[in-house]
Design a protein around this motif. Structure first.
Motif, PDB file in Angstrom:
ATOM      1  N   UNK A 170      41.099  39.874  22.229  1.00  0.00           N
ATOM      2  CA  UNK A 170      41.726  40.874  23.094  1.00  0.00           C
ATOM      3  C   UNK A 170      42.005  40.316  24.479  1.00  0.00           C
ATOM      4  N   UNK A 171      41.018  39.643  25.056  1.00  0.00           N
ATOM      5  CA  UNK A 171      41.214  39.089  26.400  1.00  0.00           C
ATOM      6  C   UNK A 171      42.354  38.080  26.411  1.00  0.00           C
ATOM      7  N   UNK A 172      42.402  37.225  25.401  1.00  0.00           N
ATOM      8  CA  UNK A 172      43.452  36.200  25.325  1.00  0.00           C
ATOM      9  C   UNK A 172      44.844  36.840  25.308  1.00  0.00           C
ATOM     10  N   UNK A 173      44.987  37.918  24.531  1.00  0.00           N
ATOM     11  CA  UNK A 173      46.307  38.537  24.387  1.00  0.00           C
ATOM     12  C   UNK A 173      46.682  39.392  25.589  1.00  0.00           C
ATOM     13  N   UNK A 174      45.695  39.975  26.253  1.00  0.00           N
ATOM     14  CA  UNK A 174      45.985  40.753  27.460  1.00  0.00           C
ATOM     15  C   UNK A 174      46.396  39.835  28.602  1.00  0.00           C
ATOM     16  N   UNK A 175      45.769  38.670  28.677  1.00  0.00           N
ATOM     17  CA  UNK A 175      46.059  37.708  29.742  1.00  0.00           C
ATOM     18  C   UNK A 175      47.350  36.928  29.466  1.00  0.00           C
ATOM     19  N   UNK A 176      47.776  36.916  28.219  1.00  0.00           N
ATOM     20  CA  UNK A 176      48.950  36.144  27.807  1.00  0.00           C
ATOM     21  C   UNK A 176      50.164  36.436  28.708  1.00  0.00           C
ATOM     22  N   UNK A 177      50.841  35.372  29.093  1.00  0.00           N
ATOM     23  CA  UNK A 177      52.062  35.448  29.909  1.00  0.00           C
ATOM     24  C   UNK A 177      51.813  36.054  31.296  1.00  0.00           C
ATOM     25  N   UNK A 178      50.590  35.959  31.786  1.00  0.00           N
ATOM     26  CA  UNK A 178      50.296  36.415  33.144  1.00  0.00           C
ATOM     27  C   UNK A 178      50.506  35.260  34.119  1.00  0.00           C
ATOM     28  N   UNK A 179      50.022  35.439  35.340  1.00  0.00           N
ATOM     29  CA  UNK A 179      50.321  34.455  36.376  1.00  0.00           C
ATOM     30  C   UNK A 179      49.312  33.351  36.553  1.00  0.00           C
ATOM     31  N   UNK A 180      48.296  33.287  35.685  1.00  0.00           N
ATOM     32  CA  UNK A 180      47.291  32.236  35.821  1.00  0.00           C
ATOM     33  C   UNK A 180      46.337  32.514  36.966  1.00  0.00           C
ATOM     34  N   UNK A 181      45.591  31.465  37.402  1.00  0.00           N
ATOM     35  CA  UNK A 181      44.617  31.592  38.482  1.00  0.00           C
ATOM     36  C   UNK A 181      43.565  32.654  38.153  1.00  0.00           C
ATOM     37  N   UNK A 182      42.853  32.457  37.039  1.00  0.00           N
ATOM     38  CA  UNK A 182      41.856  33.414  36.589  1.00  0.00           C
ATOM     39  C   UNK A 182      40.457  32.987  37.040  1.00  0.00           C
ATOM     40  N   UNK A 183      39.617  33.989  37.308  1.00  0.00           N
ATOM     41  CA  UNK A 183      38.226  33.757  37.724  1.00  0.00           C
ATOM     42  C   UNK A 183      37.324  34.690  36.920  1.00  0.00           C
ATOM     43  N   UNK A 184      36.164  34.189  36.491  1.00  0.00           N
ATOM     44  CA  UNK A 184      35.186  35.011  35.767  1.00  0.00           C
ATOM     45  C   UNK A 184      33.812  34.839  36.403  1.00  0.00           C
ATOM     46  N   UNK A 185      33.161  35.964  36.687  1.00  0.00           N
ATOM     47  CA  UNK A 185      31.787  35.947  37.189  1.00  0.00           C
ATOM     48  C   UNK A 185      30.861  36.106  35.983  1.00  0.00           C
ATOM     49  N   UNK A 186      30.223  35.008  35.582  1.00  0.00           N
ATOM     50  CA  UNK A 186      29.323  35.009  34.423  1.00  0.00           C
ATOM     51  C   UNK A 186      28.091  34.191  34.788  1.00  0.00           C
ATOM     52  N   UNK A 187      26.951  34.826  34.786  1.00  0.00           N
ATOM     53  CA  UNK A 187      25.709  34.145  35.159  1.00  0.00           C
ATOM     54  C   UNK A 187      25.027  33.518  33.935  1.00  0.00           C
ATOM     55  N   UNK A 188      24.479  32.326  34.124  1.00  0.00           N
ATOM     56  CA  UNK A 188      23.642  31.727  33.100  1.00  0.00           C
ATOM     57  C   UNK A 188      24.392  30.890  32.090  1.00  0.00           C
ATOM     58  N   UNK A 189      23.667  30.408  31.069  1.00  0.00           N
ATOM     59  CA  UNK A 189      24.269  29.511  30.080  1.00  0.00           C
ATOM     60  C   UNK A 189      25.378  30.195  29.288  1.00  0.00           C
ATOM     61  N   UNK A 190      26.393  29.423  28.936  1.00  0.00           N
ATOM     62  CA  UNK A 190      27.490  29.894  28.105  1.00  0.00           C
ATOM     63  C   UNK A 190      27.305  29.384  26.680  1.00  0.00           C
ATOM     64  N   UNK A 191      27.803  30.149  25.724  1.00  0.00           N
ATOM     65  CA  UNK A 191      27.847  29.632  24.363  1.00  0.00           C
ATOM     66  C   UNK A 191      28.972  28.597  24.274  1.00  0.00           C
ATOM     67  N   UNK A 192      28.959  27.813  23.223  1.00  0.00           N
ATOM     68  CA  UNK A 192      30.001  26.810  23.027  1.00  0.00           C
ATOM     69  C   UNK A 192      31.385  27.458  22.958  1.00  0.00           C
TER      70      UNK A 192
END
Length: 279
Positions: free
Chosen positions: A227-249
């Motif tokens: 869902x996130x990929x398709x909502x962001x599709x064809x947008x203007x770029x320059x994205x930021x995410x606030x995510x604390x701690x380790x990420x999954x692969x």
């Protein structure tokens, strides 16, 4: 101020200037004083507390919801989920309050609660929302419904004249509304989403030329990434995410794919930056 806090402040300023779209995940609800579920896992646990699901579905919200819908009917699933979110909140949510006062061109609210809608309603009338809807029991091809600030449906869709639009891609869990949750809810949406059919035209227009600021989101689930990929599709770029701690692969791969700058900060840091802003 650390480099990451400076980057967060700059992203917030981009939202305030209308150049970035806030994308809210369930973690934002955790900033409220509420007993409502604040993650897919927490909501899944509530569902499983009322209906015992087989081991193959346990721990996966979409599969557990499908089992309830198939064995106990859709009305049972709706009742469980609506009650989970009917608890409301005791205090103000700093992110919801900030956005309701700001009313940016668009906010993506990717959880089932109505906190942001309620916050907007207390501020103004010149806005509306569009939400994903379940096709369970529907006899027409429908993906979304649009509503004005008085919760009156607009059959013609979101109004381009609204200064601010809330987009709830997974729907709204309150009586009289609709939401996507079971596997069968998503199967047709996922078939069409790559060609953008389920994404409302006004959402596509308002994302153009803008980046996204992800708050309270995790991307450790394939459904949420799609869902996130398709909502962001064809947008203007320059994205930021606030995510604390380790990420999954898979989360790291997703962030790399969409060129999202990750800030390893707690979501409370957003509230701290907002609290420092001039009144």
């Amino acid at each position: 101020m650390s480099d990451q806090m400076t980057a967060l402040q700059e992203a917030i300023e981009q939202v305030e200037a209308g150049r970035m779209v806030p994308y809210l995940g369930p973690g934002v609800v955790a900033l409220s004083d509420t007993a409502a579920p604040t993650s897919p896992d927490a909501l899944c646990a509530l569902v499983e507390a009322e209906v015992r699901v087989p081991k193959r579905a346990s721990g996966n919200l979409w599969s557990a919801a499908q089992y309830v819908e198939s064995r106990k009917f859709r009305a049972t699933l709706n009742d469980i989920v609506e009650r989970a979110f009917a608890v409301g909140q005791a205090g103000d949510n700093p992110v919801h309050g900030w956005l309701a006062g700001l009313r940016p061109p668009m906010v993506v609210d990717a959880w089932y609660d109505d906190g942001l809608i309620n916050a907007y309603g207390a501020q103004s009338k010149d806005w509306g929302w569009v939400q994903g809807v379940s096709r369970n029991g529907e006899w027409i091809e429908i993906w979304t419904r649009a509503y004005n600030s008085a919760a009156e449906e607009r059959p013609e869709g979101a109004d381009p004249a609204w200064p601010s639009l809330i987009y709830k891609p997974h729907g709204l869990a309150r009586k009289g509304s609709s939401f996507l949750m079971s596997d069968s809810d998503y199967v047709e949406v996922l078939t069409e989403i790559d060609i953008q059919t389920p994404i409302p035209e006004e959402v596509r227009a308002r994302r153009t030329g803008r980046g996204f600021l992800f708050l309270g989101c995790r991307f450790d689930d394939q459904m949420l990434r799609i869902f996130a990929r398709q909502i962001v599709k064809r947008s203007g770029g320059n994205h930021v995410a606030v995510i604390e701690g380790p990420l999954t692969r898979m989360e790291q791969r997703f962030l790399d794919e969409l060129e999202i700058t990750r800030l390893d900060l707690p979501l409370s840091a957003v509230a701290d930056v907002l609290a420092l802003a001039p009144a």
